[in-house]
Design a protein around this motif. Sequence first.
Motif, short mmCIF file in Angstrom:
data_model
loop_
_atom_site.label_atom_id
_atom_site.label_comp_id
_atom_site.label_asym_id
_atom_site.label_seq_id
_atom_site.Cartn_x
_atom_site.Cartn_y
_atom_site.Cartn_z
N ASN A 91 1.08 -0.91 0.16
CA ASN A 91 -0.26 0.12 -0.41
C ASN A 91 0.89 1.12 0.42
N GLY A 92 1.16 1.47 -1.39
CA GLY A 92 2.54 3.26 -1.07
C GLY A 92 2.97 2.57 -2.62
N ILE A 93 3.96 3.37 -2.72
CA ILE A 93 4.58 3.82 -3.52
C ILE A 93 6.36 3.91 -2.99
N TYR A 94 7.07 4.50 -3.64
CA TYR A 94 9.12 4.80 -3.43
C TYR A 94 9.42 5.26 -5.01
N THR A 95 10.19 6.12 -4.52
CA THR A 95 11.03 7.19 -5.05
C THR A 95 12.40 7.00 -5.39
N LEU A 96 12.85 6.98 -6.21
CA LEU A 96 14.87 7.56 -6.12
C LEU A 96 15.32 8.69 -6.37
N THR A 97 15.95 9.44 -5.73
CA THR A 97 16.34 10.60 -6.37
C THR A 97 17.79 10.30 -6.48
N GLN A 98 18.38 11.18 -7.30
CA GLN A 98 19.78 11.56 -7.19
C GLN A 98 19.93 12.65 -6.25
N VAL A 99 20.86 13.25 -5.96
CA VAL A 99 20.99 13.88 -4.26
C VAL A 99 22.94 14.29 -4.40
N GLU A 100 22.30 15.51 -4.47
CA GLU A 100 24.17 15.96 -3.69
C GLU A 100 24.12 16.04 -1.51
N ALA A 101 24.57 15.35 -1.18
CA ALA A 101 24.41 15.13 0.32
C ALA A 101 26.21 16.32 0.88
N PHE A 102 26.58 16.86 1.73
CA PHE A 102 26.89 17.34 2.39
C PHE A 102 27.27 17.22 3.92
N ILE A 103 28.01 15.90 4.18
CA ILE A 103 28.35 15.16 5.95
C ILE A 103 29.95 15.90 5.47
N PRO A 104 29.03 16.48 6.89
CA PRO A 104 30.58 16.95 7.56
C PRO A 104 31.41 15.34 8.38
N GLU A 105 32.33 15.73 8.79
CA GLU A 105 32.98 15.15 9.33
C GLU A 105 33.32 15.00 10.66
N ASN A 106 33.63 13.82 10.81
CA ASN A 106 33.40 13.44 13.00
C ASN A 106 34.90 14.26 13.28
N LYS A 107 34.34 14.78 14.44
CA LYS A 107 35.81 15.39 14.88
C LYS A 107 35.94 15.15 16.24
#
Length: 107
Positions: A91-107
């Motif tokens: 019961n539903g749908i799904y979508t796939l989208t290409q994105v650009e993500a900023f992932i901060p480095e663990n410090k």
Amino acid sequence: MKKMTKLTIYTTEESRYHNTSLVHAITEESRKNKLAGCTVYKGSLGYGQHRHMHDINILALSENLPVIIDIIDTREKIDTILPFIQDNLKNGIYTLTQVEAFIPENK
């Protein structure tokens, strides 16, 4: 910025997977497959392919509300969960989208 894939699943809170909610099962499957992140949003109003309106009922706190699940990771990691989604999303749908993500480095 890193190229990632966002899997967005649209379903309802009453969707089931065996004896638990499908939403919980998808979240657990995402965690088990070590996907980078999974967020669940509960909607207050919406409808799907059958055009049945789902909204917050004043007398009951919820009435099978719409749910959106966002999962972001590499396409290869997203592909590890797609068979589970395809087999269990009735019961539903799904979508796939290409994105650009900023992932901060663990410090």
